[in-house]
Scaffold this active site. Structure first.
Site, PDB file in Angstrom:
ATOM      1  N   ARG A   8     -63.426  66.523 -42.640  1.00 15.04           N
ATOM      2  CA  ARG A   8     -63.061  67.842 -42.096  1.00 15.04           C
ATOM      3  C   ARG A   8     -61.983  68.557 -42.904  1.00 15.04           C
ATOM      4  O   ARG A   8     -62.001  69.784 -43.020  1.00 15.04           O
ATOM      5  CB  ARG A   8     -62.580  67.701 -40.647  1.00 15.04           C
ATOM      6  CG  ARG A   8     -63.617  67.142 -39.698  1.00 15.04           C
ATOM      7  CD  ARG A   8     -64.859  67.984 -39.658  1.00 15.04           C
ATOM      8  NE  ARG A   8     -65.846  67.404 -38.740  1.00 15.04           N
ATOM      9  CZ  ARG A   8     -67.114  67.780 -38.699  1.00 15.04           C
ATOM     10  NH1 ARG A   8     -67.566  68.711 -39.527  1.00 15.04           N
ATOM     11  NH2 ARG A   8     -67.948  67.224 -37.855  1.00 15.04           N
ATOM     12  N   LYS A  59     -69.426  66.758 -47.436  1.00 15.04           N
ATOM     13  CA  LYS A  59     -70.650  66.244 -46.813  1.00 15.04           C
ATOM     14  C   LYS A  59     -71.462  65.355 -47.751  1.00 15.04           C
ATOM     15  O   LYS A  59     -72.305  64.596 -47.287  1.00 15.04           O
ATOM     16  CB  LYS A  59     -71.555  67.414 -46.401  1.00 15.04           C
ATOM     17  CG  LYS A  59     -70.894  68.430 -45.475  1.00 15.04           C
ATOM     18  CD  LYS A  59     -71.004  68.007 -44.024  1.00 15.04           C
ATOM     19  CE  LYS A  59     -70.585  69.120 -43.096  1.00 15.04           C
ATOM     20  NZ  LYS A  59     -70.805  68.759 -41.696  1.00 15.04           N
ATOM     21  N   GLU A  80     -64.983  67.996 -32.283  1.00 13.64           N
ATOM     22  CA  GLU A  80     -65.090  68.663 -30.981  1.00 13.64           C
ATOM     23  C   GLU A  80     -64.511  67.801 -29.852  1.00 13.64           C
ATOM     24  O   GLU A  80     -63.779  68.293 -29.000  1.00 13.64           O
ATOM     25  CB  GLU A  80     -66.557  68.967 -30.673  1.00 13.64           C
ATOM     26  CG  GLU A  80     -67.197  69.933 -31.642  1.00 13.64           C
ATOM     27  CD  GLU A  80     -68.714  69.835 -31.557  1.00 13.64           C
ATOM     28  OE1 GLU A  80     -69.285  70.508 -30.700  1.00 13.64           O
ATOM     29  OE2 GLU A  80     -69.304  69.067 -32.337  1.00 13.64           O
ATOM     30  N   GLU A 130     -77.037  63.933 -35.322  1.00 18.96           N
ATOM     31  CA  GLU A 130     -78.151  64.863 -35.525  1.00 18.96           C
ATOM     32  C   GLU A 130     -79.476  64.110 -35.422  1.00 18.96           C
ATOM     33  O   GLU A 130     -79.538  62.905 -35.606  1.00 18.96           O
ATOM     34  CB  GLU A 130     -78.075  65.509 -36.924  1.00 18.96           C
ATOM     35  CG  GLU A 130     -76.737  66.182 -37.212  1.00 18.96           C
ATOM     36  CD  GLU A 130     -76.765  67.087 -38.440  1.00 18.96           C
ATOM     37  OE1 GLU A 130     -77.866  67.457 -38.905  1.00 18.96           O
ATOM     38  OE2 GLU A 130     -75.665  67.419 -38.939  1.00 18.96           O
ATOM     39  N   ASP A 158     -79.713  70.813 -44.159  1.00 17.48           N
ATOM     40  CA  ASP A 158     -79.052  70.604 -42.873  1.00 17.48           C
ATOM     41  C   ASP A 158     -78.896  71.934 -42.148  1.00 17.48           C
ATOM     42  O   ASP A 158     -78.381  72.896 -42.715  1.00 17.48           O
ATOM     43  CB  ASP A 158     -77.687  69.940 -43.077  1.00 17.48           C
ATOM     44  CG  ASP A 158     -77.165  69.313 -41.791  1.00 17.48           C
ATOM     45  OD1 ASP A 158     -77.988  68.994 -40.911  1.00 17.48           O
ATOM     46  OD2 ASP A 158     -75.946  69.157 -41.669  1.00 17.48           O
ATOM     47  N   THR A 214     -74.942  60.374 -46.198  1.00 13.60           N
ATOM     48  CA  THR A 214     -75.633  60.784 -44.974  1.00 13.60           C
ATOM     49  C   THR A 214     -76.494  59.598 -44.573  1.00 13.60           C
ATOM     50  O   THR A 214     -77.273  59.098 -45.392  1.00 13.60           O
ATOM     51  CB  THR A 214     -76.535  62.005 -45.246  1.00 13.60           C
ATOM     52  OG1 THR A 214     -75.742  63.050 -45.820  1.00 13.60           O
ATOM     53  CG2 THR A 214     -77.192  62.502 -43.969  1.00 13.60           C
ATOM     54  N   HIS A 270     -72.305  73.417 -30.254  1.00 11.55           N
ATOM     55  CA  HIS A 270     -71.547  72.945 -31.418  1.00 11.55           C
ATOM     56  C   HIS A 270     -70.977  74.134 -32.201  1.00 11.55           C
ATOM     57  O   HIS A 270     -69.793  74.148 -32.535  1.00 11.55           O
ATOM     58  CB  HIS A 270     -72.453  72.102 -32.323  1.00 11.55           C
ATOM     59  CG  HIS A 270     -71.816  71.704 -33.626  1.00 11.55           C
ATOM     60  ND1 HIS A 270     -70.757  70.825 -33.705  1.00 11.55           N
ATOM     61  CD2 HIS A 270     -72.089  72.084 -34.904  1.00 11.55           C
ATOM     62  CE1 HIS A 270     -70.412  70.675 -34.974  1.00 11.55           C
ATOM     63  NE2 HIS A 270     -71.195  71.424 -35.729  1.00 11.55           N
ATOM     64  N   GLN A 312     -63.533  69.773 -46.030  1.00 11.15           N
ATOM     65  CA  GLN A 312     -64.459  70.846 -45.639  1.00 11.15           C
ATOM     66  C   GLN A 312     -63.722  72.163 -45.395  1.00 11.15           C
ATOM     67  O   GLN A 312     -64.152  73.228 -45.840  1.00 11.15           O
ATOM     68  CB  GLN A 312     -65.197  70.416 -44.362  1.00 11.15           C
ATOM     69  CG  GLN A 312     -66.250  71.404 -43.870  1.00 11.15           C
ATOM     70  CD  GLN A 312     -66.945  70.913 -42.592  1.00 11.15           C
ATOM     71  OE1 GLN A 312     -66.740  69.790 -42.162  1.00 11.15           O
ATOM     72  NE2 GLN A 312     -67.753  71.757 -42.002  1.00 11.15           N
ATOM     73  N   ASP A 314     -74.491  62.842 -40.204  1.00  8.44           N
ATOM     74  CA  ASP A 314     -73.995  63.686 -41.299  1.00  8.44           C
ATOM     75  C   ASP A 314     -72.476  63.513 -41.390  1.00  8.44           C
ATOM     76  O   ASP A 314     -71.711  64.321 -40.880  1.00  8.44           O
ATOM     77  CB  ASP A 314     -74.382  65.145 -41.006  1.00  8.44           C
ATOM     78  CG  ASP A 314     -73.900  66.099 -42.090  1.00  8.44           C
ATOM     79  OD1 ASP A 314     -73.706  65.647 -43.231  1.00  8.44           O
ATOM     80  OD2 ASP A 314     -73.722  67.293 -41.775  1.00  8.44           O
ATOM     81  N   GLU A 363     -71.358  63.296 -37.546  1.00 13.55           N
ATOM     82  CA  GLU A 363     -72.097  64.333 -36.825  1.00 13.55           C
ATOM     83  C   GLU A 363     -73.413  63.725 -36.352  1.00 13.55           C
ATOM     84  O   GLU A 363     -74.215  63.249 -37.165  1.00 13.55           O
ATOM     85  CB  GLU A 363     -72.367  65.564 -37.709  1.00 13.55           C
ATOM     86  CG  GLU A 363     -71.099  66.364 -37.997  1.00 13.55           C
ATOM     87  CD  GLU A 363     -71.352  67.705 -38.671  1.00 13.55           C
ATOM     88  OE1 GLU A 363     -72.445  67.890 -39.261  1.00 13.55           O
ATOM     89  OE2 GLU A 363     -70.446  68.568 -38.620  1.00 13.55           O
TER      90      GLU A 363
HETATM   91 CA    CA Z   1     -74.322  68.751 -40.109  1.00 16.45          CA
END
Ligand code: CA
Length: 419
Positions: free
Chosen positions: A241, A257, A367, A205, A130, A261, A137, A244, A237, A203
């Site tokens: 948080r 993570k 975000e 992607e 990844d 996925t 971002h 993380q 993904d 996320e």
């Molecule tokens: Ca990611």
């Protein structure tokens, strides 16, 4: 404007479908009682390539590659076979061709309504990497978690930052995932607690799938990189948080993570995406020589994220585009292999979260809601700082052509309570 080429499969011609004749993405599907095999999406139908191969309608070089539970066998045959097969399928499905459309028995056997097909993970994935290639971002996250005045770390403009993810937990769209448990460090406590994640996020992607392997010790240049790509999927993904934030120093994300996925089921080929190549974004400072690129490696792909609480309608919470990514896929692959690291057929390479500059163009709730401080309001009035149990996340994307769309379908996933 010339009218786009049409198919005798009527549902492929309405201008809105993600799967017109110009797309022809590959996937793995099964029907009741049948084994998983290779199919191509066309309108609201799946074309069974194993059935076409049995009937002798596909290139001889691909014989036997489609009666398989993953695309890897077909991908391993190499680009000339991908190109021949695509040309053959385009001809067979064209409105002016009757070889398949005029053979009622074969047509009925080979065309399966998508509503009757179960879609499976399209590739066997030996490795998942990844990246972190959206400047917006990286800046948004850096502002929140470190220093608003120096949001980008000094290496970010020099290196397509990435980490090695976990391939074993990559799942196909529609797979529900349990909220993960893990260590969470609360601000005023000396030690972490063990708890279900309280800040569960997605996320948005894109990801490319490696179609041509490289040898250990031999870097792939930016010029050679596109020939190593088979196609693209949308990737979610999922990210915990709070887990993380406690675990990511000093070696990067781990359990936050690895619990899952999700990828979209249809692999859109680089050939289908060719009309949607765009100029590379400006880069300053000029990258080191091994990262410099000549060709056009950006792609114009419109992307959306919607949130759907249990029993409610879906609300769109993000609209953005893939073309603004700072580092291109060719640069990512050149950087990945410059050390001599090899790649294998089926390897999955995530782009990193795709974000714009405004709250409604951010590819993560972290975000959009500023780490939960400014929740989004959904159409039914519900508010979300992060995901709740029962929520479904729906991501979609497409390239807009003149009178047609080359689309990716959807990647969806529902959050189940923690175990
Ligand atoms: Ca990611």
């Amino acid at each position: 404007m010339t009218a786009p080429k049409t198919s005798w499969v009527e549902s492929a011609n309405d201008g809105q479908t993600h799967f017109p004749l110009q797309n022809l993405p590959y996937g793995i599907f099964s029907t009741a009682g049948g084994a998983p095999r290779v199919g191509v999406a066309i309108g609201n139908q799946v074309l069974d390539l194993a059935a076409l191969d049995d009937a002798g309608l596909l290139p001889a070089a691909a014989k036997g590659a489609f009666n398989a539970p993953s695309l890897n066998r077909f991908i391993a045959l190499g680009k000339p076979v991908w190109t021949d097969t695509r040309a053959r399928l385009t001809a067979l499905l064209s409105a002016d061709d009757s070889q398949l459309s005029g053979n009622a028995a074969l047509r009925d056997r080979a065309l399966v309504p998508m509503s009757a097909a179960t879609l499976h993970l399209p590739v066997e994935i030996p490795g998942y990497t990844d990246f972190y290639s959206s400047r917006e971002h990286a800046t948004n996250v850096g502002r929140m978690f470190r220093d608003p005045d120096n949001a980008l770390l000094p290496n970010w403009l020099e290196i397509p930052i990435g980490y090695n993810g976990r391939a074993s937990s990559v799942v196909v769209s529609g797979t529900a995932l349990h909220r993960p448990n893990g260590q969470i460090k609360l601000p005023n406590e000396a030690r972490p607690i063990f708890s279900p994640c309280r800040k569960l996020d997605y996320e948005l992607e894109m990801a490319f799938i490696v179609g041509k392997p490289s040898n250990l010790g031999e870097p792939v240049s930016t010029a050679a990189a596109p020939a190593h790509m088979f196609g693209l999927v949308i990737l979610n993904d999922w990210s915990a948080r709070d887990i993380q934030q406690w675990e990511y120093v000093p070696l990067g994300p781990f359990n936050s993570k690895t619990f899952g996925t999700s990828i979209s089921p249809w692999v859109v080929t680089m050939d289908a995406l060719e009309p949607f190549r765009r100029d590379n974004p400006a880069q300053s400072p000029e990258p080191l020589p091994y990262l410099q690129q000549q060709g056009r490696n950006a792609y114009d792909i419109d992307l959306e994220v919607a949130l759907q609480p249990a029993g409610a309608a879906a609300s769109t919470v993000c609209r953005t585009n893939f073309k603004a990514m700072y580092w291109t896929m060719a640069q990512q692959l050149a950087h990945h292999t410059v050390s001599g690291c090899n790649v294998r057929i089926g390897d999955l390479m995530g782009s990193g979260t795709i974000s714009g500059t405004t709250a409604d163009s951010c590819g993560s709730l972290l975000e959009t809601t500023r780490n939960g401080a400014e929740p989004v309001t959904l159409s039914d009035g519900a508010r979300r700082g992060f995901l709740e149990d029962g929520d479904t996340v729906i991501m979609t994307g497409w390239c807009q052509g003149e009178g047609y769309r080359v689309g990716f379908g959807e990647v969806t996933g529902k959050i189940l309570p923690a175990r």
